[in-house]
Enzyme design. Structure first.
Site, mmCIF file in Angstrom:
data_model
loop_
_atom_site.group_PDB
_atom_site.id
_atom_site.type_symbol
_atom_site.label_atom_id
_atom_site.label_comp_id
_atom_site.label_asym_id
_atom_site.label_seq_id
_atom_site.Cartn_x
_atom_site.Cartn_y
_atom_site.Cartn_z
ATOM 1 N N LYS A 20 2.452 18.671 14.761
ATOM 2 C CA LYS A 20 2.759 19.868 13.965
ATOM 3 C C LYS A 20 1.672 20.944 14.042
ATOM 4 O O LYS A 20 1.966 22.128 13.874
ATOM 5 C CB LYS A 20 3.011 19.490 12.507
ATOM 6 C CG LYS A 20 4.291 18.714 12.296
ATOM 7 C CD LYS A 20 4.541 18.464 10.823
ATOM 8 C CE LYS A 20 5.810 17.648 10.605
ATOM 9 N NZ LYS A 20 6.123 17.507 9.185
ATOM 10 N N ASP A 57 9.378 22.227 5.754
ATOM 11 C CA ASP A 57 9.057 21.099 4.873
ATOM 12 C C ASP A 57 8.935 21.540 3.419
ATOM 13 O O ASP A 57 9.430 20.873 2.506
ATOM 14 C CB ASP A 57 7.748 20.430 5.310
ATOM 15 C CG ASP A 57 7.918 19.558 6.541
ATOM 16 O OD1 ASP A 57 9.032 19.044 6.759
ATOM 17 O OD2 ASP A 57 6.934 19.393 7.287
ATOM 18 N N GLY A 201 11.578 10.195 -0.669
ATOM 19 C CA GLY A 201 11.439 11.321 0.239
ATOM 20 C C GLY A 201 12.570 11.516 1.230
ATOM 21 O O GLY A 201 12.509 12.431 2.053
#
Length: 231
Positions: A20, A57, A201
């Site tokens: 990332k 995110d 999650g």
């Protein structure tokens, strides 16, 4: 591989750990969210062929909170961890209007740095960094929303617990664990036993992908189908 996105005529790609941050220098520009978070999970090939980097995110996390009837606006949040995932979560909470965000990390300097970075983008949100686990007992009492951004408790080390054993949770608190494998981590089991609302999650995984889908296609994502497939 990044140059290949253009060559293959792809609309974009999703990026996961540990790439990332490594992917960022290969992109032409970043959205404000990706720049502030310091990580990219969604690449889009623009009409002119340039590659943009985004981070879904943060908004995926907030979307899942709201899916569970939790609005972070005006809440006091406690975030466990100060790594890449925590950066996205703290950004998302601040953007959604959290009253205060307290960051706990074993390396307290990283917690301070994260608080300072996000404070520059959202100066009206109260952000602070503290040592974990030493300060959990005091800080947990005031928290309305607790988010685990560490990998403790993830398969195969399912006995991991990012919390102090003797510190109870409270009814009315919301405890969110970014770990979704196993679906009920030790942290969530402990929180549920103490009467807190618990969220795994998996929903964040679904929503970050759903938002990326919309970025690429311009179409509303089939979130229900995505959730059924993930489950």
């Amino acid at each position: 591989a990044i140059r290949g996105l253009r060559a293959l005529g792809l609309r974009g790609a999703n990026v996961t750990v540990p790439h990332k941050q490594a992917v960022m220098p290969h992109l032409d520009w970043l959205t404000p969210a990706a720049a502030a978070i310091g990580a990219v999970n969604t690449i889009r090939v623009e009409a002119d062929g340039k590659l943009s980097g985004d981070n879904t995110d943060a908004r995926g996390f907030v979307a899942d909170l709201r899916d569970h009837g939790v609005d972070p606006a005006g809440k006091r949040a406690l975030v466990l961890g100060a790594g890449g995932s925590a950066r996205a979560i703290v950004f998302g909470l601040a953007e959604a209007g959290c009253l205060s965000i307290t960051i706990l990390n074993r390396t307290v300097d990283k917690a301070h740095d994260l608080a300072m970075d996000i404070r520059q983008v959202f100066p009206f949100c109260r952000l602070s960094g503290h040592a974990m686990p030493e300060e959990i007992a005091v800080l947990a009492q005031e928290a309305q929303l607790i988010v685990n951004c560490t990998s403790l408790g993830m398969t195969p080390q399912v006995e991991g617990l990012p919390w102090a054993e003797g510190v109870p949770f409270q009814p009315g608190q919301v405890v969110y664990d970014l770990v979704y494998n196993p679906p009920q981590t030790r942290l969530l089991q402990k929180a549920a036993a103490d009467g807190a609302q618990v969220i795994s999650g998996l929903g964040m995984l679904i929503w970050q992908g759903a938002i990326a889908f919309e970025r690429w296609t311009g179409q509303l994502p089939p979130v229900t189908v995505m959730r059924e497939a993930a489950e």
